[in-house]
Design a protein around this motif. Structure first.
Motif, PDB file in Angstrom:
ATOM      1  N   GLY A 102       0.806  -1.203   0.000  1.00  0.00           N
ATOM      2  CA  GLY A 102       0.000   0.000   0.000  1.00  0.00           C
ATOM      3  C   GLY A 102       0.840   1.254   0.000  1.00  0.00           C
ATOM      4  N   MET A 103       0.302   2.317   0.587  1.00  0.00           N
ATOM      5  CA  MET A 103       0.998   3.593   0.726  1.00  0.00           C
ATOM      6  C   MET A 103       0.904   4.059   2.171  1.00  0.00           C
ATOM      7  SD  MET A 103       2.410   4.999  -2.018  1.00  0.00           S
ATOM      8  CE  MET A 103       2.573   4.366  -3.693  1.00  0.00           C
ATOM      9  N   TYR A 104       1.946   4.698   2.638  1.00  0.00           N
ATOM     10  CA  TYR A 104       2.028   5.068   4.045  1.00  0.00           C
ATOM     11  C   TYR A 104       2.560   6.487   4.186  1.00  0.00           C
ATOM     12  CZ  TYR A 104       3.671   4.912   8.920  1.00  0.00           C
ATOM     13  OH  TYR A 104       3.906   5.175  10.244  1.00  0.00           O
ATOM     14  N   PHE A 108       5.359  12.208  11.160  1.00  0.00           N
ATOM     15  CA  PHE A 108       6.050  13.493  11.027  1.00  0.00           C
ATOM     16  C   PHE A 108       6.431  13.781   9.572  1.00  0.00           C
ATOM     17  CE2 PHE A 108       6.928  11.967  15.353  1.00  0.00           C
ATOM     18  CZ  PHE A 108       6.297  12.980  16.055  1.00  0.00           C
ATOM     19  N   SER A 109       5.627  13.274   8.653  1.00  0.00           N
ATOM     20  CA  SER A 109       5.863  13.516   7.232  1.00  0.00           C
ATOM     21  C   SER A 109       4.538  13.696   6.529  1.00  0.00           C
ATOM     22  CB  SER A 109       6.634  12.346   6.611  1.00  0.00           C
ATOM     23  OG  SER A 109       6.723  12.496   5.207  1.00  0.00           O
ATOM     24  N   MET A 110       4.497  14.578   5.550  1.00  0.00           N
ATOM     25  CA  MET A 110       3.298  14.775   4.746  1.00  0.00           C
ATOM     26  C   MET A 110       3.263  13.827   3.555  1.00  0.00           C
ATOM     27  SD  MET A 110       1.563  17.118   6.235  1.00  0.00           S
ATOM     28  CE  MET A 110       0.410  17.579   4.933  1.00  0.00           C
ATOM     29  N   ASP A 111       4.404  13.199   3.240  1.00  0.00           N
ATOM     30  CA  ASP A 111       4.508  12.399   2.023  1.00  0.00           C
ATOM     31  C   ASP A 111       3.962  10.985   2.206  1.00  0.00           C
ATOM     32  OD1 ASP A 111       5.677  14.502   0.763  1.00  0.00           O
ATOM     33  OD2 ASP A 111       7.717  13.725   0.846  1.00  0.00           O
ATOM     34  N   TYR A 112       3.346  10.491   1.144  1.00  0.00           N
ATOM     35  CA  TYR A 112       2.989   9.083   1.044  1.00  0.00           C
ATOM     36  C   TYR A 112       4.104   8.366   0.272  1.00  0.00           C
ATOM     37  CZ  TYR A 112      -1.864   9.754   2.572  1.00  0.00           C
ATOM     38  OH  TYR A 112      -3.000  10.033   3.295  1.00  0.00           O
ATOM     39  N   VAL A 113       4.548   7.230   0.793  1.00  0.00           N
ATOM     40  CA  VAL A 113       5.581   6.438   0.123  1.00  0.00           C
ATOM     41  C   VAL A 113       5.103   4.988   0.020  1.00  0.00           C
ATOM     42  CG1 VAL A 113       7.460   7.924   0.897  1.00  0.00           C
ATOM     43  CG2 VAL A 113       6.797   5.958   2.287  1.00  0.00           C
ATOM     44  N   PRO A 114       5.629   4.227  -0.960  1.00  0.00           N
ATOM     45  CA  PRO A 114       5.192   2.835  -1.118  1.00  0.00           C
ATOM     46  C   PRO A 114       5.566   1.973   0.081  1.00  0.00           C
ATOM     47  CG  PRO A 114       6.377   3.616  -3.058  1.00  0.00           C
ATOM     48  CD  PRO A 114       6.588   4.634  -1.991  1.00  0.00           C
ATOM     49  N   ARG A 115       4.739   0.993   0.334  1.00  0.00           N
ATOM     50  CA  ARG A 115       5.021  -0.023   1.349  1.00  0.00           C
ATOM     51  C   ARG A 115       4.768  -1.393   0.719  1.00  0.00           C
ATOM     52  NH1 ARG A 115       1.375   0.352   6.479  1.00  0.00           N
ATOM     53  NH2 ARG A 115       3.185   0.921   7.748  1.00  0.00           N
ATOM     54  N   VAL A 116       5.817  -2.207   0.648  1.00  0.00           N
ATOM     55  CA  VAL A 116       5.687  -3.587   0.164  1.00  0.00           C
ATOM     56  C   VAL A 116       6.494  -4.482   1.104  1.00  0.00           C
ATOM     57  CG1 VAL A 116       5.923  -5.193  -1.764  1.00  0.00           C
ATOM     58  CG2 VAL A 116       5.526  -2.761  -2.226  1.00  0.00           C
ATOM     59  N   TYR A 138      10.129  -3.172   2.111  1.00  0.00           N
ATOM     60  CA  TYR A 138      10.466  -2.178   1.093  1.00  0.00           C
ATOM     61  C   TYR A 138       9.699  -0.889   1.387  1.00  0.00           C
ATOM     62  CZ  TYR A 138      10.944   0.314  -3.310  1.00  0.00           C
ATOM     63  OH  TYR A 138      11.231   1.274  -4.253  1.00  0.00           O
ATOM     64  N   GLY A 139      10.424   0.227   1.372  1.00  0.00           N
ATOM     65  CA  GLY A 139       9.764   1.528   1.449  1.00  0.00           C
ATOM     66  C   GLY A 139       9.439   1.969   2.856  1.00  0.00           C
ATOM     67  N   ALA A 140       8.152   2.098   3.143  1.00  0.00           N
ATOM     68  CA  ALA A 140       7.699   2.757   4.368  1.00  0.00           C
ATOM     69  C   ALA A 140       8.259   2.145   5.640  1.00  0.00           C
ATOM     70  CB  ALA A 140       6.173   2.742   4.415  1.00  0.00           C
ATOM     71  N   ASP A 141       8.386   0.834   5.689  1.00  0.00           N
ATOM     72  CA  ASP A 141       8.831   0.162   6.917  1.00  0.00           C
ATOM     73  C   ASP A 141      10.304  -0.220   6.888  1.00  0.00           C
ATOM     74  OD1 ASP A 141       6.235   0.302   7.959  1.00  0.00           O
ATOM     75  OD2 ASP A 141       5.656  -1.549   6.940  1.00  0.00           O
ATOM     76  N   SER A 142      11.017   0.240   5.875  1.00  0.00           N
ATOM     77  CA  SER A 142      12.428  -0.118   5.777  1.00  0.00           C
ATOM     78  C   SER A 142      13.246   0.646   6.799  1.00  0.00           C
ATOM     79  CB  SER A 142      12.967   0.177   4.373  1.00  0.00           C
ATOM     80  OG  SER A 142      12.989   1.584   4.142  1.00  0.00           O
ATOM     81  N   ASN A 143      14.408   0.104   7.105  1.00  0.00           N
ATOM     82  CA  ASN A 143      15.306   0.727   8.070  1.00  0.00           C
ATOM     83  C   ASN A 143      16.721   0.717   7.493  1.00  0.00           C
ATOM     84  OD1 ASN A 143      16.354   1.859  10.411  1.00  0.00           O
ATOM     85  ND2 ASN A 143      16.492  -0.106  11.468  1.00  0.00           N
ATOM     86  N   GLY A 144      16.894   1.488   6.430  1.00  0.00           N
ATOM     87  CA  GLY A 144      18.187   1.501   5.761  1.00  0.00           C
ATOM     88  C   GLY A 144      18.307   0.361   4.756  1.00  0.00           C
ATOM     89  N   ASN A 145      19.441   0.301   4.106  1.00  0.00           N
ATOM     90  CA  ASN A 145      19.677  -0.731   3.090  1.00  0.00           C
ATOM     91  C   ASN A 145      20.418  -1.898   3.733  1.00  0.00           C
ATOM     92  OD1 ASN A 145      19.914  -2.155   0.750  1.00  0.00           O
ATOM     93  ND2 ASN A 145      21.032  -0.586  -0.377  1.00  0.00           N
ATOM     94  N   THR A 146      19.652  -2.924   4.125  1.00  0.00           N
ATOM     95  CA  THR A 146      20.221  -4.104   4.759  1.00  0.00           C
ATOM     96  C   THR A 146      19.704  -5.343   4.042  1.00  0.00           C
ATOM     97  OG1 THR A 146      18.421  -4.417   6.350  1.00  0.00           O
ATOM     98  CG2 THR A 146      20.184  -2.863   6.962  1.00  0.00           C
ATOM     99  N   SER A 147      20.052  -6.514   4.552  1.00  0.00           N
ATOM    100  CA  SER A 147      19.584  -7.737   3.903  1.00  0.00           C
ATOM    101  C   SER A 147      18.071  -7.869   3.969  1.00  0.00           C
ATOM    102  CB  SER A 147      20.233  -8.968   4.549  1.00  0.00           C
ATOM    103  OG  SER A 147      19.775  -9.129   5.878  1.00  0.00           O
TER     104      SER A 147
END
Length: 205
Positions: A102-104, A108-116, A138-147
């Motif tokens: 979906g989108m999230y 503290f942000s006005m932007d919608y970003v993808p969540r997969v 991917y996207g909204a719930d990510s925490n940096g670029n990790t495995s």
């Protein structure tokens, strides 16, 4: 072998910027989420087949002899509850579950970003022995670029629900980018976690 990925049943939008306790705003958010799901129905239905193709492509790029497993028997009311012992193969199988799409919009942000978000399992059908398993965000719930985490493409953000709603083709493209990134991550992780360790060099005197 790659078990065909089933599409998620519904896409959701979530706006954490809505103040808690205001019922009408919460109701409006649910209505928007339903409208978004209807708007993105084609993208939602296509996501499973597109991810299946991308997984095969990326696994082949990693050196595996990958192909789609045909003839998978699925319960009608729960298509991902597969009896692995009945699969028409004895080779390891890759089973992907789409957990949330979906989108999230963060608090503290006005932007919608993808969540997969998805879970991946590579296992042996005969005994369901897991070779590899991981949940990747991917996207909204990510925490940096990790495995297990991939930040959304910086191009894909919308400043309001209306802006997002008015650009369905761009939103669909953001999910295509997510699919490709997730498939590449899964294939690379499988290679990293299942490849045999390098053989130590032997010096002959």
């Amino acid at each position: 072998m790659v078990i065909p990925v089933t599409p998620i049943t519904k896409m959701h939008t979530e706006n954490k910027g809505i103040p808690l306790g205001i019922l009408w705003q919460s109701l409006a958010d649910r209505i928007k989420s339903s409208d978004f799901d209807k708007l993105m129905e084609t993208a939602r239905r296509d996501m499973g087949p597109k991810l299946t193709v991308a997984l095969v492509r990326e696994l082949i790029a990693q050196g595996y002899d990958a192909q789609v497993l045909e003839g998978v028997v699925r319960p009608a009311n729960s298509p991902d509850r597969i009896d692995y012992s009945r699969l028409p193969t004895t080779d390891p199988v890759l089973h992907i579950y789409l957990n949330e799409v979906g989108m999230y919009s963060a608090r503290f942000s006005m932007d919608y970003v993808p969540r997969v978000n998805l879970s991946a399992y590579l296992l042996r059908p005969s005994n369901e022995d897991e070779i590899y398993s991981e949940t990747i965000y991917y996207g909204a719930d990510s925490n940096g670029n990790t495995s297990s985490s991939i930040p959304a493409d910086a191009r894909h953000h919308w400043s309001s629900f209306n802006e997002m709603y008015e650009h369905p083709e761009q939103v669909s493209q953001s999910y295509d980018v997510a699919i490709d990134a997730l498939a590449a991550k899964i294939a690379a992780n499988i290679r990293a976690q299942t490849a045999p360790p390098p053989r130590a060099a032997v010096t002959v005197h």
